[in-house]
Enzyme design. Structure first.
Site, short mmCIF file in Angstrom:
data_model
loop_
_atom_site.label_atom_id
_atom_site.label_comp_id
_atom_site.label_asym_id
_atom_site.label_seq_id
_atom_site.Cartn_x
_atom_site.Cartn_y
_atom_site.Cartn_z
N GLU A 111 0.83 -1.20 0.00
CA GLU A 111 0.00 0.00 0.00
C GLU A 111 0.87 1.26 0.00
OE1 GLU A 111 -4.05 -0.72 2.25
OE2 GLU A 111 -2.44 -1.75 3.34
N GLU A 131 -3.93 -9.90 3.19
CA GLU A 131 -4.84 -9.72 4.33
C GLU A 131 -6.01 -10.70 4.31
OE1 GLU A 131 -2.87 -5.65 3.88
OE2 GLU A 131 -3.51 -7.30 2.58
#
Length: 258
Positions: A111, A131
């Protein structure tokens, strides 16, 4: 020892995540240091920022989950909101930002890289948003950055499988800007790229970036807000608690939904 190091160079700075023994996983101190450096460069006339990790294994493995186990779901959500705002700011900054990917970039590390203007990678680099494997979701803007970079279909492929993407595929799908042999050093390659861009007119650079953002819509504010709401819901789920515990205990998770 500091969790990060800053090296000021002509026209900009290099921000190094300095936790190689923890695969440069992020801490609140790292995010605070990055925010302070952005303040300094943006107000002081800097032109670019290079972000990299120390060591050869990792650019950044994402959030240090061990540091979140004592936090409430609201505290985790607040921390995610702060980082998401910071990475949104980075993505929209007038600074040319380059992620020099010296090793794996997973979760929050990807990210962070995705918020940068460019991503330059060594051939051995691997990238992932894993995730989903612990019943969680990206919460630092990843659902928005990846969709903006890759399009919905490819972003969903990565987000819903958590698979690892090698550097050559990452270049092909547009997840990284360049793959370099690193013979001159990955940071030197990143600095050279930044300087080659910054040699041009600042006004023209800004105009082009704004026009490109208008074309692809960029990470929208409402999308970022929605990610934050959904992430808070996910972080309070039993599956997420079990997934995090299983990861820290190095065992297979036992999710209720399967």
């Amino acid at each position: 020892m500091m969790d990060f190091r800053i090296e000021h160079i002509e026209n900009g700075a290099i921000f190094r995540l300095s936790r190689p023994d923890k695969l440069n996983s992020t801490t609140p101190a790292i995010w605070a240091g990055l925010e302070a450096l952005l303040d300094e460069l943006e107000t002081g006339g800097g032109r670019f920022l290079v972000v990299t990790g120390e060591g050869e294994k990792a650019f950044c493995a994402g959030t240090d989950l061990g540091s979140t186990t004592s936090l409430s779901a609201d505290q985790v959500g607040d921390r995610c909101d702060q980082v998401r705002a910071l990475l949104t700011r980075l993505s929209r900054s007038r600074l040319i930002s380059v992620a020099a990917l010296n090793g794996l970039a997973y979760g929050g590390g990807l990210e962070l890289a995705s918020a940068c203007t460019f991503r330059v990678a060594l051939p051995h680099v691997r990238l992932s948003v894993p995730e989903i494997k612990i019943a969680a979701m990206p919460a630092y803007g990843g659902t928005q950055f990846l969709t903006s970079l890759l399009g919905r279909a490819v972003a969903l492929d990565l987000l819903l499988t958590g698979r690892v993407v090698p550097a050559d595929e990452a270049l092909r799908i547009g997840l990284v800007s360049r793959v370099v042999d690193g013979s001159t050093g990955i940071v030197d390659e990143a600095v050279a790229l930044a300087n080659s861009v910054c040699a041009h007119s600042a006004a023209a650079i800004t105009a082009i970036r704004e026009a490109v953002s208008a074309a692809d819509a960029g990470p929208a504010d409402d999308g970022m807000d929605r990610e934050g709401v959904l992430a808070r819901q996910i972080f309070t789920s039993e599956d997420c608690r079990e997934g995090t515990a299983a990861f820290l205990e190095k065992r297979a998770p036992r999710f209720t939904g399967r």
